[in-house]
Design a protein around this motif. Structure first.
Motif, PDB file in Angstrom:
ATOM      1  N   ALA A   1       0.818  -1.202   0.000  1.00 33.27           N
ATOM      2  CA  ALA A   1       0.000   0.000   0.000  1.00 33.27           C
ATOM      3  C   ALA A   1       0.859   1.261   0.000  1.00 33.27           C
ATOM      4  CB  ALA A   1      -0.926  -0.006   1.214  1.00 33.27           C
ATOM      5  N   ARG A   2       2.127   1.141   0.351  1.00 30.51           N
ATOM      6  CA  ARG A   2       3.007   2.309   0.389  1.00 30.51           C
ATOM      7  C   ARG A   2       3.295   2.801  -1.021  1.00 30.51           C
ATOM      8  NH1 ARG A   2       8.382   0.715   3.211  1.00 30.51           N
ATOM      9  NH2 ARG A   2       8.784   2.952   3.216  1.00 30.51           N
ATOM     10  N   LYS A   3       3.414   4.101  -1.171  1.00 33.22           N
ATOM     11  CA  LYS A   3       3.848   4.643  -2.455  1.00 33.22           C
ATOM     12  C   LYS A   3       5.309   4.275  -2.668  1.00 33.22           C
ATOM     13  CE  LYS A   3       0.941   8.405  -3.896  1.00 33.22           C
ATOM     14  NZ  LYS A   3       0.975   9.647  -4.677  1.00 33.22           N
ATOM     15  N   GLN A   4       5.689   4.111  -3.929  1.00 32.57           N
ATOM     16  CA  GLN A   4       7.068   3.802  -4.277  1.00 32.57           C
ATOM     17  C   GLN A   4       7.578   4.852  -5.259  1.00 32.57           C
ATOM     18  OE1 GLN A   4       8.291  -0.566  -4.492  1.00 32.57           O
ATOM     19  NE2 GLN A   4       6.259  -0.620  -5.378  1.00 32.57           N
ATOM     20  N   ILE A   5       8.718   5.451  -4.936  1.00 33.94           N
ATOM     21  CA  ILE A   5       9.328   6.463  -5.785  1.00 33.94           C
ATOM     22  C   ILE A   5      10.778   6.079  -6.047  1.00 33.94           C
ATOM     23  CG2 ILE A   5      10.040   8.884  -5.966  1.00 33.94           C
ATOM     24  CD1 ILE A   5       7.053   8.655  -6.144  1.00 33.94           C
ATOM     25  N   VAL A   6      11.189   6.185  -7.308  1.00 34.38           N
ATOM     26  CA  VAL A   6      12.595   6.009  -7.662  1.00 34.38           C
ATOM     27  C   VAL A   6      13.263   7.369  -7.567  1.00 34.38           C
ATOM     28  CG1 VAL A   6      14.245   5.308  -9.442  1.00 34.38           C
ATOM     29  CG2 VAL A   6      12.043   4.102  -9.225  1.00 34.38           C
ATOM     30  N   VAL A   7      14.363   7.439  -6.843  1.00 37.18           N
ATOM     31  CA  VAL A   7      15.147   8.668  -6.749  1.00 37.18           C
ATOM     32  C   VAL A   7      16.506   8.392  -7.379  1.00 37.18           C
ATOM     33  CG1 VAL A   7      16.243  10.351  -5.215  1.00 37.18           C
ATOM     34  CG2 VAL A   7      13.992   9.404  -4.632  1.00 37.18           C
ATOM     35  N   ALA A   8      16.883   9.225  -8.343  1.00 38.93           N
ATOM     36  CA  ALA A   8      18.198   9.092  -8.967  1.00 38.93           C
ATOM     37  C   ALA A   8      18.987  10.360  -8.721  1.00 38.93           C
ATOM     38  CB  ALA A   8      18.070   8.840 -10.468  1.00 38.93           C
ATOM     39  N   MET A   9      20.268  10.199  -8.449  1.00 36.54           N
ATOM     40  CA  MET A   9      21.165  11.337  -8.238  1.00 36.54           C
ATOM     41  C   MET A   9      22.305  11.236  -9.233  1.00 36.54           C
ATOM     42  SD  MET A   9      21.155  11.307  -4.033  1.00 36.54           S
ATOM     43  CE  MET A   9      22.339  12.648  -3.865  1.00 36.54           C
ATOM     44  N   THR A  10      22.497  12.297 -10.029  1.00 33.43           N
ATOM     45  CA  THR A  10      23.582  12.329 -11.008  1.00 33.43           C
ATOM     46  C   THR A  10      24.657  13.300 -10.516  1.00 33.43           C
ATOM     47  OG1 THR A  10      22.721  14.128 -12.380  1.00 33.43           O
ATOM     48  CG2 THR A  10      21.859  11.899 -12.810  1.00 33.43           C
TER      49      THR A  10
ATOM     50  N   CYS B   1       5.475   1.475  -9.795  1.00 33.86           N
ATOM     51  CA  CYS B   1       5.884   2.547  -8.892  1.00 33.86           C
ATOM     52  C   CYS B   1       5.105   3.797  -9.236  1.00 33.86           C
ATOM     53  CB  CYS B   1       7.388   2.779  -8.949  1.00 33.86           C
ATOM     54  SG  CYS B   1       7.950   3.597 -10.432  1.00 33.86           S
ATOM     55  N   ASP B   2       5.251   4.819  -8.406  1.00 34.55           N
ATOM     56  CA  ASP B   2       4.457   6.033  -8.545  1.00 34.55           C
ATOM     57  C   ASP B   2       5.194   7.169  -9.219  1.00 34.55           C
ATOM     58  OD1 ASP B   2       1.887   5.360  -6.910  1.00 34.55           O
ATOM     59  OD2 ASP B   2       3.550   4.655  -5.675  1.00 34.55           O
ATOM     60  N   GLY B   3       6.435   6.921  -9.624  1.00 41.72           N
ATOM     61  CA  GLY B   3       7.172   7.955 -10.332  1.00 41.72           C
ATOM     62  C   GLY B   3       8.652   7.914 -10.032  1.00 41.72           C
ATOM     63  N   MET B   4       9.363   8.828 -10.687  1.00 41.78           N
ATOM     64  CA  MET B   4      10.814   8.921 -10.563  1.00 41.78           C
ATOM     65  C   MET B   4      11.213  10.381 -10.492  1.00 41.78           C
ATOM     66  SD  MET B   4      13.690   7.509 -13.244  1.00 41.78           S
ATOM     67  CE  MET B   4      15.438   7.475 -12.814  1.00 41.78           C
ATOM     68  N   ILE B   5      12.126  10.685  -9.572  1.00 42.86           N
ATOM     69  CA  ILE B   5      12.660  12.030  -9.445  1.00 42.86           C
ATOM     70  C   ILE B   5      14.172  11.941  -9.630  1.00 42.86           C
ATOM     71  CG2 ILE B   5      12.896  14.061  -7.966  1.00 42.86           C
ATOM     72  CD1 ILE B   5      10.464  12.985  -6.368  1.00 42.86           C
ATOM     73  N   ILE B   6      14.701  12.669 -10.613  1.00 39.71           N
ATOM     74  CA  ILE B   6      16.146  12.724 -10.817  1.00 39.71           C
ATOM     75  C   ILE B   6      16.613  14.058 -10.261  1.00 39.71           C
ATOM     76  CG2 ILE B   6      18.050  12.573 -12.462  1.00 39.71           C
ATOM     77  CD1 ILE B   6      16.186  11.077 -14.357  1.00 39.71           C
ATOM     78  N   VAL B   7      17.314  13.990  -9.122  1.00 33.84           N
ATOM     79  CA  VAL B   7      17.653  15.196  -8.385  1.00 33.84           C
ATOM     80  C   VAL B   7      19.004  15.038  -7.710  1.00 33.84           C
ATOM     81  CG1 VAL B   7      16.208  14.376  -6.421  1.00 33.84           C
ATOM     82  CG2 VAL B   7      16.916  16.770  -6.529  1.00 33.84           C
ATOM     83  N   PRO B   8      20.018  15.782  -8.152  1.00 31.75           N
ATOM     84  CA  PRO B   8      20.000  16.691  -9.299  1.00 31.75           C
ATOM     85  C   PRO B   8      20.163  15.914 -10.610  1.00 31.75           C
ATOM     86  CG  PRO B   8      22.173  16.700  -8.311  1.00 31.75           C
ATOM     87  CD  PRO B   8      21.325  15.815  -7.452  1.00 31.75           C
ATOM     88  N   CYS B   9      19.751  16.542 -11.700  1.00 27.66           N
ATOM     89  CA  CYS B   9      19.854  15.924 -13.020  1.00 27.66           C
ATOM     90  C   CYS B   9      20.885  16.687 -13.857  1.00 27.66           C
ATOM     91  CB  CYS B   9      18.500  15.947 -13.720  1.00 27.66           C
ATOM     92  SG  CYS B   9      18.509  15.185 -15.353  1.00 27.66           S
ATOM     93  N   SER B  10      21.923  15.986 -14.271  1.00 27.52           N
ATOM     94  CA  SER B  10      22.965  16.608 -15.095  1.00 27.52           C
ATOM     95  C   SER B  10      22.475  16.832 -16.518  1.00 27.52           C
ATOM     96  CB  SER B  10      24.205  15.723 -15.116  1.00 27.52           C
ATOM     97  OG  SER B  10      23.909  14.494 -15.778  1.00 27.52           O
ATOM     98  N   ALA B  11      23.163  17.698 -17.237  1.00 20.52           N
ATOM     99  CA  ALA B  11      22.842  17.914 -18.654  1.00 20.52           C
ATOM    100  C   ALA B  11      23.088  16.641 -19.450  1.00 20.52           C
ATOM    101  CB  ALA B  11      23.685  19.065 -19.203  1.00 20.52           C
ATOM    102  N   LYS B  12      24.072  15.853 -19.042  1.00 22.95           N
ATOM    103  CA  LYS B  12      24.349  14.584 -19.714  1.00 22.95           C
ATOM    104  C   LYS B  12      23.174  13.630 -19.584  1.00 22.95           C
ATOM    105  CE  LYS B  12      27.368  10.535 -19.455  1.00 22.95           C
ATOM    106  NZ  LYS B  12      28.488   9.897 -18.726  1.00 22.95           N
ATOM    107  N   SER B  13      22.645  13.485 -18.371  1.00 28.61           N
ATOM    108  CA  SER B  13      21.493  12.589 -18.170  1.00 28.61           C
ATOM    109  C   SER B  13      20.265  13.119 -18.886  1.00 28.61           C
ATOM    110  CB  SER B  13      21.210  12.430 -16.675  1.00 28.61           C
ATOM    111  OG  SER B  13      22.267  11.749 -16.037  1.00 28.61           O
ATOM    112  N   LEU B  14      20.056  14.433 -18.839  1.00 25.71           N
ATOM    113  CA  LEU B  14      18.954  15.044 -19.582  1.00 25.71           C
ATOM    114  C   LEU B  14      19.046  14.687 -21.056  1.00 25.71           C
ATOM    115  CD1 LEU B  14      16.642  17.135 -20.061  1.00 25.71           C
ATOM    116  CD2 LEU B  14      18.450  18.885 -20.195  1.00 25.71           C
ATOM    117  N   GLY B  15      20.243  14.828 -21.641  1.00 28.22           N
ATOM    118  CA  GLY B  15      20.426  14.525 -23.061  1.00 28.22           C
ATOM    119  C   GLY B  15      20.162  13.072 -23.376  1.00 28.22           C
TER     120      GLY B  15
END
Length: 199
Positions: free
Chosen positions: A10-19, A88-102
């Motif tokens: 029942a818990r929400k699940q979020i992926v967090v990525a750090m670049t 899962c309920d979403g993903m937050i990339i924080v911080p997101c580099s320009a490389k990962s954005l590209g």
């Protein structure tokens, strides 16, 4: 199925990525906020995130990993989060580099971060990119537009000042609160706009 298993589902699940971009404290505080909200977190840290972390904070990579419920190697392309069948309920990339954005804009899943972001887009799940500090080149802006057109949300770490913050922590709490609003989570840890105060 035990009672605890049912509760976990029942818990929400979020992926967090750090670049490797500047702003590592934003990733750390996001993990802390999600823990406080009893959200199950899956953390992916790039090699350069671990390196930048040492310059910008007093945290070690092990300290940051300890804030997450699950951690995955950026090189593990068989991790559960790499599949659309992983709910899962979403993903937050924080911080997101320009490389990962590209990489995300191009659909180039070179590592688990870009691959998981691609999964979020194809499964129509919330993908939030906290793109690194400005200025931005035209290439960066076009990549942001591409990700936005594909369903992602760009939320650069620009704080609001209408709350008249006293500390950097006030700025960070407001930014994280507004970012977690995007995945329907309320930290209740910042001041919301209520209109102009009457004299």
């Amino acid at each position: 199925m035990t009672h605890n298993q049912g509760h976990d589902q029942a818990r929400k699940q979020i992926v967090v990525a750090m670049t490797g971009a500047t702003g590592q404290i934003l990733g750390i505080k996001t993990l802390q906020s999600l823990r406080g909200l009893n959200v199950e977190t899956h953390l992916i840290m790039s090699h350069w995130a671990e390196t930048t972390l040492k310059y910008e904070t007093d945290y070690s990579p092990a300290n940051v990993r300890a804030l997450a419920d699950h951690t995955h190697s950026v090189h593990d392309m068989a991790a559960p989060v790499s599949s659309g069948s992983f709910k899962c309920d979403g993903m937050i990339i924080v911080p997101c580099s320009a490389k990962s954005l590209g990489a995300i804009a191009a659909g180039y899943g070179e590592d688990l971060i870009a691959r998981t972001a691609d999964v979020m887009l194809k499964e129509r799940r919330r993908l939030i990119l906290a793109v690194r500090e400005s200025p931005y080149s035209l290439i960066h802006l076009r990549n942001m537009a591409t990700v936005t057109e594909a369903g992602g949300v760009i939320t650069s770490p620009v704080p609001a000042f209408y709350t008249r913050p006293d500390t950097i922590d006030d700025l960070i709490d407001q930014w994280i609160g507004r970012t977690l609003d995007l995945v329907d989570l309320d930290t209740q840890a910042f001041q919301r706009w209520k209109g102009w105060e009457k004299d």
